[in-house]
Write a protein that holds these residues in place. Structure first.
Motif, mmCIF file in Angstrom:
data_model
loop_
_atom_site.group_PDB
_atom_site.id
_atom_site.type_symbol
_atom_site.label_atom_id
_atom_site.label_comp_id
_atom_site.label_asym_id
_atom_site.label_seq_id
_atom_site.Cartn_x
_atom_site.Cartn_y
_atom_site.Cartn_z
ATOM 1 N N ALA A 59 4.716 1.829 -5.398
ATOM 2 C CA ALA A 59 5.069 1.670 -6.914
ATOM 3 C C ALA A 59 4.597 0.499 -7.796
ATOM 4 O O ALA A 59 4.654 0.487 -8.779
ATOM 5 N N SER A 60 4.190 -0.345 -6.767
ATOM 6 C CA SER A 60 3.353 -1.998 -7.484
ATOM 7 C C SER A 60 2.262 -1.565 -8.038
ATOM 8 O O SER A 60 1.729 -2.753 -8.732
ATOM 9 N N MET A 61 1.523 -0.668 -7.866
ATOM 10 C CA MET A 61 0.200 -0.397 -8.238
ATOM 11 C C MET A 61 0.318 -0.515 -9.933
ATOM 12 O O MET A 61 0.965 -0.064 -10.651
ATOM 13 N N LYS A 62 -0.899 -1.293 -10.377
ATOM 14 C CA LYS A 62 -1.199 -1.364 -11.733
ATOM 15 C C LYS A 62 -1.583 -0.035 -12.348
ATOM 16 O O LYS A 62 -2.185 0.863 -11.722
ATOM 17 N N ASN A 63 -1.278 0.094 -13.653
ATOM 18 C CA ASN A 63 -1.342 1.390 -14.356
ATOM 19 C C ASN A 63 -0.631 2.690 -13.921
ATOM 20 O O ASN A 63 -0.841 3.861 -14.437
ATOM 21 N N LEU A 64 0.089 2.651 -12.994
ATOM 22 C CA LEU A 64 0.815 3.867 -12.354
ATOM 23 C C LEU A 64 1.679 4.372 -13.476
ATOM 24 O O LEU A 64 2.678 3.569 -14.039
ATOM 25 N N ASP A 96 -3.524 7.925 -16.160
ATOM 26 C CA ASP A 96 -3.983 8.487 -17.142
ATOM 27 C C ASP A 96 -5.590 9.004 -17.072
ATOM 28 O O ASP A 96 -5.763 10.150 -17.638
ATOM 29 N N ASP A 97 -6.210 8.165 -16.175
ATOM 30 C CA ASP A 97 -7.703 8.527 -15.948
ATOM 31 C C ASP A 97 -8.144 8.014 -14.551
ATOM 32 O O ASP A 97 -7.365 7.152 -14.115
ATOM 33 N N ILE A 98 -9.368 8.264 -14.321
ATOM 34 C CA ILE A 98 -10.157 7.734 -12.962
ATOM 35 C C ILE A 98 -9.981 6.346 -12.905
ATOM 36 O O ILE A 98 -9.764 5.506 -11.962
ATOM 37 N N HIS A 99 -10.474 5.648 -14.077
ATOM 38 C CA HIS A 99 -10.698 4.346 -14.328
ATOM 39 C C HIS A 99 -9.224 3.597 -13.895
ATOM 40 O O HIS A 99 -9.205 2.434 -13.206
ATOM 41 N N ASP A 100 -8.123 4.225 -14.453
ATOM 42 C CA ASP A 100 -6.783 3.669 -14.216
ATOM 43 C C ASP A 100 -6.375 3.558 -12.815
ATOM 44 O O ASP A 100 -5.815 2.661 -12.116
ATOM 45 N N MET A 101 -6.908 5.128 -12.178
ATOM 46 C CA MET A 101 -6.657 5.093 -10.677
ATOM 47 C C MET A 101 -7.316 4.206 -9.914
ATOM 48 O O MET A 101 -6.571 3.425 -9.066
ATOM 49 N N GLU A 102 -8.525 3.943 -9.994
ATOM 50 C CA GLU A 102 -9.467 3.085 -9.242
ATOM 51 C C GLU A 102 -8.848 1.459 -9.472
ATOM 52 O O GLU A 102 -8.712 0.757 -8.383
ATOM 53 N N GLU A 103 -8.492 1.180 -10.485
ATOM 54 C CA GLU A 103 -7.858 -0.243 -10.921
ATOM 55 C C GLU A 103 -6.610 -0.402 -10.249
ATOM 56 O O GLU A 103 -6.408 -1.265 -9.720
ATOM 57 N N GLY A 104 -5.769 0.791 -10.342
ATOM 58 C CA GLY A 104 -4.547 0.618 -9.453
ATOM 59 C C GLY A 104 -4.612 0.480 -8.166
ATOM 60 O O GLY A 104 -3.846 -0.131 -7.518
ATOM 61 N N VAL A 105 -5.552 1.055 -7.440
ATOM 62 C CA VAL A 105 -5.708 1.136 -6.036
ATOM 63 C C VAL A 105 -6.115 -0.302 -5.623
ATOM 64 O O VAL A 105 -5.715 -0.797 -4.774
ATOM 65 N N ALA A 106 -7.197 -0.785 -6.567
ATOM 66 C CA ALA A 106 -7.594 -2.194 -6.356
ATOM 67 C C ALA A 106 -6.629 -3.181 -6.272
ATOM 68 O O ALA A 106 -6.548 -4.173 -5.725
ATOM 69 N N SER A 107 -5.595 -2.885 -7.148
ATOM 70 C CA SER A 107 -4.759 -4.014 -7.665
ATOM 71 C C SER A 107 -3.800 -4.253 -6.261
ATOM 72 O O SER A 107 -3.175 -5.454 -6.308
ATOM 73 N N LEU A 108 -3.752 -3.385 -5.254
ATOM 74 C CA LEU A 108 -2.676 -3.707 -4.034
ATOM 75 C C LEU A 108 -3.608 -4.675 -3.101
ATOM 76 O O LEU A 108 -2.946 -5.123 -2.015
ATOM 77 N N HIS A 109 -4.916 -4.750 -3.304
ATOM 78 C CA HIS A 109 -5.627 -5.666 -2.489
ATOM 79 C C HIS A 109 -5.321 -5.422 -0.908
ATOM 80 O O HIS A 109 -5.284 -6.064 -0.049
ATOM 81 N N GLY A 110 -5.474 -3.866 -0.602
ATOM 82 C CA GLY A 110 -5.287 -3.353 0.762
ATOM 83 C C GLY A 110 -3.962 -3.558 1.458
ATOM 84 O O GLY A 110 -3.773 -3.016 2.394
ATOM 85 N N GLU A 115 -2.684 -1.012 4.915
ATOM 86 C CA GLU A 115 -2.591 -1.861 5.898
ATOM 87 C C GLU A 115 -0.939 -1.360 6.300
ATOM 88 O O GLU A 115 -0.843 -1.315 7.601
ATOM 89 N N ASP A 116 -0.254 -1.022 5.582
ATOM 90 C CA ASP A 116 1.140 -0.699 5.849
ATOM 91 C C ASP A 116 0.959 0.961 6.558
ATOM 92 O O ASP A 116 1.947 0.991 7.160
ATOM 93 N N LEU A 117 0.303 1.870 6.095
ATOM 94 C CA LEU A 117 0.253 2.988 6.297
ATOM 95 C C LEU A 117 0.346 3.089 7.887
ATOM 96 O O LEU A 117 1.087 3.867 8.535
ATOM 97 N N ALA A 118 -0.390 2.158 8.644
ATOM 98 C CA ALA A 118 -0.336 2.260 10.128
ATOM 99 C C ALA A 118 1.053 2.347 10.656
ATOM 100 O O ALA A 118 1.241 2.532 11.848
ATOM 101 N N LYS A 119 1.872 1.580 10.131
ATOM 102 C CA LYS A 119 3.211 1.305 10.658
ATOM 103 C C LYS A 119 4.233 2.614 10.614
ATOM 104 O O LYS A 119 5.226 2.643 11.263
#
Length: 233
Positions: A32-37, A70-84, A88-92
Motif C-alpha cells: 500500500a506504500s507504493m507511489k502512484n497507487l 493510471d498507466d504503465i509509467h506510474d506502475m513502474e515508478e510505483g514498483v521502483a519506489s519500494l526499493h525491493g 524481499e518480504d514475499l519469501a516470508k
C-alpha cells in the motif's frame, strides 16, 4: 486503468490461515506504500471448484494481489519506489509469485449502494484456444462475448482484464511460459443469484461462444480484502 496482479502460492510450511494473516496484515502495508497507487485489493482463494465446462488451465494459486495505476509509467515508478522491500518480504509467506499486468475494462460496475458490502467474487483465468491469436482473443472476448454476458441474470458487477505483460522472477515472458490471456471478475450479492446466473439459458449461450476461442478457464471463489489508501475515501 492498469492492474498489476501478483499470483501467489503460499509457502508449504504455512497453513492457509497463516498465509492469509501475514499477507493481509504484514505484507499489505508494504504494498500500500507504493507511489502512484490508486487502489489495492488482496484476494484469498477459498474455493477451487471448476465451474465451467471448458477444461481447467495450469495456473494454480492460493491468492492474488491487485494494484491499480493510471498507466504503465506510474506502475513502474510505483514498483521502483519500494526499493525491493516488497519482493524481499514475499519469501516470508509465499513460495512463488508470478505477475500479470492487465488493462482493466468494467462492463458492469458494482452499484454504489453495494460498494463496501460483503459480495461474492468469482474470478477466472482464461487461456487461448488452439490456433487463436491474441488479437482474435481480444476481438471475440471484448466484442460478442461481452454482449452475451450483459444478458446473463444475477450478477451485480463484471470486469474483463486483458493481459499486456507477464513477469516471472523479474523477467518478461511469453504466453507459453504463463498461459493466461485474460482474467474475468464477477460479483454477486449471494449464492442464490450466483446459482441463478450459472443455471440460466443466457449463461449456456455465453459458454457455448466461449468454446470458439477459449482453451482453458480456471475458476476460483475469493475472499477479498480492500486495503484503504490515504485519500481514497
Amino acid at each position: 486503468m492498469i492492474s498489476r496482479c501478483g499470483l501467489l502460492t503460499k509457502r508449504p510450511d504455512l497453513t492457509l490461515e497463516q498465509f492469509r494473516d501475514y499477507w493481509f496484515n504484514v505484507h499489505g502495508p508494504i504494498g500500500a506504500s507504493m507511489k502512484n497507487l490508486r487502489h489495492y485489493e488482496q484476494h484469498l482463494i477459498v474455493d477451487r471448484q471448476q465451474r465451467h465446462t471448458i477444461a481447467r488451465g495450469s495456473v494454480e494459486i492460493d491468492g492474488y494481489s491487485e494494484l491499480w495505476f493510471d498507466d504503465i509509467h506510474d506502475m513502474e515508478e510505483g514498483v521502483a519506489s519500494l526499493h525491493g522491500a516488497g519482493a524481499e518480504d514475499l519469501a516470508k509467506f509465499a513460495s512463488d509469485c508470478k505477475v500479470l499486468v492487465f488493462v482493466k475494462k468494467f462492463d458492469t460496475v458494482v452499484p454504489e449502494q453495494l460498494r463496501g458490502k460483503k459480495l461474492l467474487k468469482r474470478m477466472s483465468f482464461l487461456g487461448r484456444g488452439e490456433g487463436i491469436t491474441a488479437e482474435r482473443f481480444q476481438q471475440e472476448w471484448w466484442g460478442h462475448h461481452s454482449e452475451l454476458v450483459r444478458a446473463m441474470p444475477g450478477y451485480v458487477g463484471y470486469a474483463q482484464n486483458l493481459v499486456i505483460d507477464r513477469i516471472i522472477n523479474g523477467r518478461h515472458v511469453s504466453y507459453d511460459e504463463l498461459p493466461v490471456e485474460g482474467m474475468v471478475e464477477f460479483w454477486f450479492t449471494d449464492m442464490d443469484n450466483f446459482d441463478r446466473c450459472y443455471a440460466s439459458e443466457e449463461f449456456a449461450r455465453t459458454a457455448a461462444h466461449g468454446q470458439t476461442f477459449l482453451g482453458s478457464v480456471t475458476t476460483y471463489m475469493c475472499e477479498t480484502a480492500h486495503y484503504p489508501l490515504p485519500g481514497e475515501y
